[in-house]
Design a protein around this motif. Structure first.
Motif, PDB file in Angstrom:
ATOM      1  N   VAL A   8       0.581  -0.936  -0.295  1.00  0.00           N
ATOM      2  CA  VAL A   8       0.071  -0.316   0.335  1.00  0.00           C
ATOM      3  C   VAL A   8       1.114   0.856  -0.007  1.00  0.00           C
ATOM      4  O   VAL A   8       0.549   2.173  -0.935  1.00  0.00           O
ATOM      5  CB  VAL A   8      -0.997   0.110   1.301  1.00  0.00           C
ATOM      6  CG1 VAL A   8      -1.859   1.144   1.547  1.00  0.00           C
ATOM      7  CG2 VAL A   8      -1.342  -1.218   1.073  1.00  0.00           C
ATOM      8  N   LEU A   9       1.702   1.413   0.971  1.00  0.00           N
ATOM      9  CA  LEU A   9       2.964   2.372   1.195  1.00  0.00           C
ATOM     10  C   LEU A   9       3.633   2.080  -0.363  1.00  0.00           C
ATOM     11  O   LEU A   9       4.137   3.830  -1.392  1.00  0.00           O
ATOM     12  CB  LEU A   9       3.766   2.766   1.966  1.00  0.00           C
ATOM     13  CG  LEU A   9       3.011   2.207   3.266  1.00  0.00           C
ATOM     14  CD1 LEU A   9       3.950   1.733   4.123  1.00  0.00           C
ATOM     15  CD2 LEU A   9       2.575   3.657   3.566  1.00  0.00           C
ATOM     16  N   LEU A  10       4.236   1.613  -0.883  1.00  0.00           N
ATOM     17  CA  LEU A  10       4.861   1.569  -2.600  1.00  0.00           C
ATOM     18  C   LEU A  10       3.660   1.991  -3.551  1.00  0.00           C
ATOM     19  O   LEU A  10       4.229   3.255  -4.285  1.00  0.00           O
ATOM     20  CB  LEU A  10       4.525   0.253  -3.231  1.00  0.00           C
ATOM     21  CG  LEU A  10       5.676   0.162  -4.322  1.00  0.00           C
ATOM     22  CD1 LEU A  10       6.520   0.983  -3.573  1.00  0.00           C
ATOM     23  CD2 LEU A  10       5.896  -1.250  -4.574  1.00  0.00           C
TER      24      LEU A  10
ATOM     25  N   ASN B 260      -0.424  17.352  -0.275  1.00  0.00           N
ATOM     26  CA  ASN B 260      -1.257  17.943   1.029  1.00  0.00           C
ATOM     27  C   ASN B 260      -1.977  15.844   0.958  1.00  0.00           C
ATOM     28  O   ASN B 260      -2.418  15.288   1.894  1.00  0.00           O
ATOM     29  CB  ASN B 260      -3.168  18.411  -0.089  1.00  0.00           C
ATOM     30  CG  ASN B 260      -3.118  19.473   0.022  1.00  0.00           C
ATOM     31  OD1 ASN B 260      -2.350  20.033   0.549  1.00  0.00           O
ATOM     32  ND2 ASN B 260      -2.971  20.210  -1.031  1.00  0.00           N
ATOM     33  N   THR B 261      -0.909  15.177  -0.351  1.00  0.00           N
ATOM     34  CA  THR B 261      -1.464  14.096  -0.592  1.00  0.00           C
ATOM     35  C   THR B 261      -0.476  13.648   0.915  1.00  0.00           C
ATOM     36  O   THR B 261      -1.056  12.423   1.702  1.00  0.00           O
ATOM     37  CB  THR B 261      -0.946  13.638  -1.290  1.00  0.00           C
ATOM     38  OG1 THR B 261      -2.517  13.693  -2.333  1.00  0.00           O
ATOM     39  CG2 THR B 261      -1.439  12.471  -1.414  1.00  0.00           C
TER      40      THR B 261
ATOM     41  N   VAL C 295      -1.456  10.928   4.229  1.00  0.00           N
ATOM     42  CA  VAL C 295      -1.088  10.314   3.998  1.00  0.00           C
ATOM     43  C   VAL C 295      -0.662  10.152   5.880  1.00  0.00           C
ATOM     44  O   VAL C 295      -0.436   8.821   6.707  1.00  0.00           O
ATOM     45  CB  VAL C 295      -0.164   8.856   3.021  1.00  0.00           C
ATOM     46  CG1 VAL C 295       0.632   8.218   3.674  1.00  0.00           C
ATOM     47  CG2 VAL C 295      -0.743   9.372   2.262  1.00  0.00           C
ATOM     48  N   MET C 296      -0.008  10.660   6.207  1.00  0.00           N
ATOM     49  CA  MET C 296       0.994  10.783   7.479  1.00  0.00           C
ATOM     50  C   MET C 296      -0.027  11.121   8.429  1.00  0.00           C
ATOM     51  O   MET C 296       0.434  10.244   9.611  1.00  0.00           O
ATOM     52  CB  MET C 296       1.548  11.917   7.612  1.00  0.00           C
ATOM     53  CG  MET C 296       3.482  11.754   6.477  1.00  0.00           C
ATOM     54  SD  MET C 296       4.029  10.705   6.978  1.00  0.00           S
ATOM     55  CE  MET C 296       4.606  10.882   8.163  1.00  0.00           C
ATOM     56  N   LEU C 297      -1.106  11.382   8.091  1.00  0.00           N
ATOM     57  CA  LEU C 297      -1.757  11.834   9.551  1.00  0.00           C
ATOM     58  C   LEU C 297      -2.808  10.104   9.562  1.00  0.00           C
ATOM     59  O   LEU C 297      -3.283   9.932  10.037  1.00  0.00           O
ATOM     60  CB  LEU C 297      -2.904  12.929   9.210  1.00  0.00           C
ATOM     61  CG  LEU C 297      -2.676  14.182   9.289  1.00  0.00           C
ATOM     62  CD1 LEU C 297      -3.629  15.671   8.984  1.00  0.00           C
ATOM     63  CD2 LEU C 297      -2.337  14.783  10.521  1.00  0.00           C
ATOM     64  N   GLY C 298      -3.133  10.108   8.666  1.00  0.00           N
ATOM     65  CA  GLY C 298      -3.606   8.677   8.711  1.00  0.00           C
ATOM     66  C   GLY C 298      -2.945   7.391   9.045  1.00  0.00           C
ATOM     67  O   GLY C 298      -3.755   6.695   9.946  1.00  0.00           O
ATOM     68  N   MET C 299      -1.553   7.027   8.917  1.00  0.00           N
ATOM     69  CA  MET C 299      -0.902   6.586   9.283  1.00  0.00           C
ATOM     70  C   MET C 299      -1.002   6.733  10.946  1.00  0.00           C
ATOM     71  O   MET C 299      -0.694   6.132  11.799  1.00  0.00           O
ATOM     72  CB  MET C 299       0.465   6.666   8.887  1.00  0.00           C
ATOM     73  CG  MET C 299       0.788   6.062   7.875  1.00  0.00           C
ATOM     74  SD  MET C 299       1.907   5.905   6.646  1.00  0.00           S
ATOM     75  CE  MET C 299       3.185   5.827   8.137  1.00  0.00           C
ATOM     76  N   GLY C 300      -1.194   8.333  11.556  1.00  0.00           N
ATOM     77  CA  GLY C 300      -0.388   8.604  13.252  1.00  0.00           C
ATOM     78  C   GLY C 300      -1.721   8.041  13.486  1.00  0.00           C
ATOM     79  O   GLY C 300      -2.379   7.396  14.774  1.00  0.00           O
ATOM     80  N   VAL C 301      -3.419   8.520  12.601  1.00  0.00           N
ATOM     81  CA  VAL C 301      -4.691   7.377  14.073  1.00  0.00           C
ATOM     82  C   VAL C 301      -4.775   6.565  13.759  1.00  0.00           C
ATOM     83  O   VAL C 301      -4.875   5.204  14.393  1.00  0.00           O
ATOM     84  CB  VAL C 301      -5.988   8.335  12.645  1.00  0.00           C
ATOM     85  CG1 VAL C 301      -6.713   7.106  13.340  1.00  0.00           C
ATOM     86  CG2 VAL C 301      -5.900   9.447  12.846  1.00  0.00           C
ATOM     87  N   ILE C 302      -4.225   5.438  12.224  1.00  0.00           N
ATOM     88  CA  ILE C 302      -4.114   4.055  12.537  1.00  0.00           C
ATOM     89  C   ILE C 302      -3.002   3.682  14.084  1.00  0.00           C
ATOM     90  O   ILE C 302      -3.721   2.799  14.458  1.00  0.00           O
ATOM     91  CB  ILE C 302      -3.448   3.428  10.971  1.00  0.00           C
ATOM     92  CG1 ILE C 302      -4.505   3.442  10.406  1.00  0.00           C
ATOM     93  CG2 ILE C 302      -3.232   1.439  11.328  1.00  0.00           C
ATOM     94  CD1 ILE C 302      -4.205   3.152   8.783  1.00  0.00           C
TER      95      ILE C 302
END
Length: 90
Positions: A35-37, A57-58, A62-69
């Motif tokens: 997914v990261l690739l 922005n993307t 992505v970084m915010l989403g990874m932080g939430v996960i």
């Protein structure tokens, strides 16, 4: 008593159990890097078109989403300890 009756008398009926450790480990090793690739390739392809602000922005999303996960995983892992901390051991 027969041996079958003794066996049945000593068993508990807790229902089926599922050990998902292997599935989770496989997903962490294989799915998350893929997914990261894909996200990285999309950002690089977009950068070639000169859309740097869209890439920023993307990448931020992505970084915010990874932080939430990651936060959800930490809460899942330490839920018992947090409950004992807030409500006590009772």
């Amino acid at each position: 008593m027969t041996s079958v009756a003794v066996f049945l008398a000593n068993t508990t009926n807790d229902g089926p159990s599922l050990n998902s450790n292997g599935v989770v480990e496989w997903g962490v090793k294989n799915i998350i890097p893929l997914v990261l690739l894909v996200i990285g390739i999309g950002i690089i392809a977009s950068a070639r078109k000169g859309r740097i602000s869209d890439n920023a922005n993307t990448l931020t999303n992505v970084m915010l989403g990874m932080g939430v996960i990651a936060g959800a995983a930490v809460l899942y892992g330490f839920a018992g300890q947090l409950t004992n901390l807030v409500f006590g051991d009772g």
